[in-house]
Design an enzyme around this catalytic site. Structure first.
Site, PDB file in Angstrom:
ATOM      1  N   GLU A 527       0.837  -1.212   0.000  1.00 34.73           N
ATOM      2  CA  GLU A 527       0.000   0.000   0.000  1.00 34.73           C
ATOM      3  C   GLU A 527       0.870   1.260   0.000  1.00 34.73           C
ATOM      4  O   GLU A 527       0.576   2.226  -0.711  1.00 34.73           O
ATOM      5  CB  GLU A 527      -0.963   0.010   1.192  1.00 34.73           C
ATOM      6  CG  GLU A 527      -1.913  -1.186   1.298  1.00 34.73           C
ATOM      7  CD  GLU A 527      -2.710  -1.468   0.032  1.00 34.73           C
ATOM      8  OE1 GLU A 527      -2.861  -0.558  -0.803  1.00 34.73           O
ATOM      9  OE2 GLU A 527      -3.165  -2.612  -0.136  1.00 34.73           O
ATOM     10  N   ASP A 592       3.585  -4.744  -5.394  1.00 33.05           N
ATOM     11  CA  ASP A 592       4.007  -6.046  -4.866  1.00 33.05           C
ATOM     12  C   ASP A 592       5.526  -6.117  -4.735  1.00 33.05           C
ATOM     13  O   ASP A 592       6.063  -6.582  -3.722  1.00 33.05           O
ATOM     14  CB  ASP A 592       3.546  -7.184  -5.802  1.00 33.05           C
ATOM     15  CG  ASP A 592       2.082  -7.562  -5.583  1.00 33.05           C
ATOM     16  OD1 ASP A 592       1.481  -7.098  -4.587  1.00 33.05           O
ATOM     17  OD2 ASP A 592       1.544  -8.332  -6.413  1.00 33.05           O
TER      18      ASP A 592
HETATM   19 ZN   LIG Z   1      -2.716  -2.696  -4.552  1.00 38.75          ZN
END
Ligand SMILES: [Zn+2]
Length: 688
Positions: A527, A592
């Site tokens: 995030e 990621d």
């Molecule tokens: Zn995301």
């Protein structure tokens, strides 16, 4: 939902999933935590699980299989699902907790609202007896439309009932002035999940299209049309939707904020679509006077003119009627529910069975009065301690990202300073809102499921429109507390972690730091990194769309991001038949990769060189990567894989795992992978 969800993928980047198909009530399942209140719910979801591994495979050959092979073999996709992963295990468990809360609410005087909403939804016998009666007023209104002049008012009434015809009207924070809320008109009005389903020849689209007209026709037949008339009406509906699809902006292009930001004076809007009575529409929908608004993609509204002017008014009426039936289908008699599932569930996602009614109803309560339900959920499952431990973890990840930005080899000092300022301005929202939404003005009746849905939609639209011209409320949440997901919002530069995700397999008190950092730590890192992905980087610390990059650093970023586009764009799903879209998934893949990297840094910092004994035969570093691997274990139908490749900004679990670790020397060192292993990419990508 009028358009909150359609635009959400833009306003906020979530960590798990974006909703695949309109009309498929099961697709956006939320739910969440702890021991179900009084039901024997699904078993506790374990955190890191050695039995989930497949140690017959070499970690350096296929790390996803190594991490998840045991789990994958034992967890086929259940008949009522299109995809089944560790997220879903947790969501299922949360759902059982919510069921307990709702059943208690249904039989007590307190919490009447959620109790009545749930009770009305569960009354399938009553719904059967009523038939189409609850829709009669709406269908009569549509049937009695005589002129195009009446159209604007009718579209407004349908929008207020949650029927998303022709376009989407709502609000947004102004991209260029983070202090104000403005009105927004966006493209919309399709019944299929993406414009390509109407326009492209590939089999995966053509096959779906082949089933679409007969499906609409069957819905019309169920509503009383003769077969031939139903078929003819369905064909015309699809012509209208195809015309809308043709002028809709592609998903990938919508990722660039500049493409969906066109501030337009009301008079200019009237010139785009002169045949549509915009003033009448805004008055009927309850908008305040609008001097200007964001018309996201003006070409769409220009082309809307010819749809509105379609010489065949009956075709337009069929189109409105179809969307009315589609929106209401989950709460109509069984024949409608089943037909709706046959197309949106079976054909589009490959699910074999409809989910049990209670699960569908729990979801609807969550979707419509989610903070009233969420408040009880939080009381039952989420202590102050959870918030505190999460804050400590977030702080560790923020420190790691700061170090990462400071040491980044490709960035010049000017941009680096700005990036650090943006990072330090990120605010963290954990668990649930400080102030709960007030639903007192929403009327819920114990025997009127469809009416409840319509009133909830109208309530939500009013709530949204009331924000126009008001200061931005940064305390508001876009996800309900039981949701197993998390998001970053560029416009407010904040990260949001609903209570629902703060439990195993993401976070477990009894687990070692290594596993927790690999799981929830990576999600936090993910995030945070969204603030600096291809979209996030275009917004400044205060949430304004503003360029804080030197030209040189921007070029360097683009070059490095292009490496991800190529890497992920080469991965395939559905038995090799469909390639992922490297541009559509760029933001998530960037997040990621950045997320796991900084989670690794945070763990190293926490361990501070201490020697930690092996656990289950693995070092702490190995356990970090296994923690990451195991949150993404998932089985999926081929239909669902095809659909998601087209619409989901996230890569499937296998590539979220292998795509990232094969870019990381830290992984290769932890598992002593030879340089020639499949999990060692020769041209490893790295942005952050
Ligand atoms: Zn995301």
């Amino acid at each position: 939902m009028i358009d909150r969800r359609a635009f959400m993928s833009f306003l906020a980047a979530a960590c798990v999933t974006t909703s695949p198909a309109p009309g498929f009530a099961q697709a956006t399942a939320p739910p969440p935590l702890a021991d179900p209140v009084d039901k024997p719910g699904p078993r506790r979801v374990p955190g890191f699980d050695v039995n989930a591994l497949d140690q017959s495979v070499n970690a350096c050959t296929d790390f996803y299989q190594f991490s998840c092979g045991g789990w994958l073999a034992r967890n086929p996709v259940p008949a009522d699902r299109a995809r089944w992963g560790r997220f879903d295990e947790l969501a299922e468990r949360n759902q059982a907790a919510l069921r307990g809360i709702l059943e208690n609410a249904a039989s007590s005087a307190a919490d009447r609202q959620i109790g009545d909403y749930y009770t009305a939804c569960m009354e399938d016998k009553g719904i059967e007896v009523l038939g189409l009666k609850p829709l009669k007023a709406t269908l009569d209104r549509i049937a009695s439309l005589k002129t195009r002049t009446d159209l604007a008012g009718e579209v407004a009434r349908l929008h207020a009932q949650g029927v998303p015809v022709l376009f989407a009207f709502g609000v947004q924070q102004d991209f260029k002035d983070a202090t104000r809320v403005i009105a927004r008109l966006d493209q919309g009005g399709l019944g299929l999940p993406d414009r390509d389903y109407y326009l492209k020849d590939e089999a995966r689209f053509a096959d779906v299209r082949k089933h679409y007209v007969p499906h609409i026709a069957r819905m019309f037949e169920l509503a009383g049309d003769r077969r031939d008339a139903a078929l003819e009406a369905a064909r015309r509906v699809v012509l209208i939707e195809t015309a809308l699809a043709r002028v809709s902006l592609e998903r990938v292009k919508r990722r660039d904020p500049a493409n969906v930001y066109h501030m337009t004076k009301s008079a200019e809007l009237a010139a785009l679509t002169p045949a549509f009575g915009w003033d009448a529409y805004f008055a009927a929908v309850g908008a305040p006077p609008l001097a200007e608004l964001n018309v996201t993609w003006p070409d769409f509204f220009k082309a809307l003119q010819s749809v509105v002017l379609d010489p065949d008014l009956d075709a337009l009426k069929s189109y409105l009627r179809w969307h009315t039936l589609l929106a209401a289908a989950p709460l109509l008699p069984t024949a409608f529910v089943n037909e709706n599932f046959a197309f949106y569930g079976r054909t589009l996602t490959g699910a074999k069975e409809l989910r049990p009614r209670w699960k569908r109803c729990v979801q609807m309560v969550d979707a419509h009065v989610g903070e009233a339900l969420g408040q009880r959920y939080v009381e039952a499952t989420f202590g102050a301690e959870g918030k505190e431990r999460m804050s400590t973890l977030v702080a560790a990840l923020e420190r790691a990202l700061e170090k990462d930005i400071r040491e980044l080899p490709w960035m010049t000092e000017a941009t680096r300073r700005q990036a650090l300022a943006k990072l330090s301005a990120i605010t963290n929202k954990i668990g649930y809102p400080d102030r709960w939404r007030d639903y007192r003005m929403l009327k819920v009746a114990r025997n009127d499921a469809l009416g409840n849905r319509e009133r909830a939609e109208a309530f939500e639209l009013r709530r949204q429109l009331a924000k126009i011209g008001q200061p931005v409320d940064r305390g508001e949440w876009l996800m309900t507390p039981p949701t197993v997901n998390a998001y970053y919002m560029s416009l407010q530069n904040n990260i949001n972690f609903p209570a629902g995700i703060l439990q195993p397999p993401f976070f477990e008190r009894s687990m070692d730091d290594a596993v927790n950092f690999g799981a929830i730590g990576s999600v936090i890192g993910h995030e945070l990194t969204h603030g600096f992905d291809d979209q996030g980087r275009k917004f400044a610390a205060n949430g304004n769309l503003a360029d804080w990059w030197t030209a040189e650093d921007a070029t360097e970023f683009e070059k490095r991001a292009a490496c991800f586009v190529d890497q992920y764009g080469a991965y395939t799903v559905a038995g090799g038949e469909v390639k992922l879209n490297g541009k559509l998934t760029l933001g998530e893949n960037t997040a990621d990769n950045g997320g796991l990297r900084i989670a690794h840094m945070a763990l190293m910092d926490t361990l501070a060189g201490a020697t930690t004994p092996l656990r289950d035969g693995f070092t702490p570093e190995q356990r970090l990567f296994l923690g990451w691997g195991q949150i993404w274990c998932q089985n999926e139908t081929e239909e669902s894989a095809r659909l998601r490749a087209q619409t989901d900004t996230h890569s499937p679990g296998r590539y979220r795992v292998n795509g990232v670790v094969s870019n990381m020397p830290e992984f290769q060192k932890a598992f002593a992978c030879p340089a020639t292993s499949p999990m060692v990419r020769e041209n490893a990508c790295r942005v952050w």
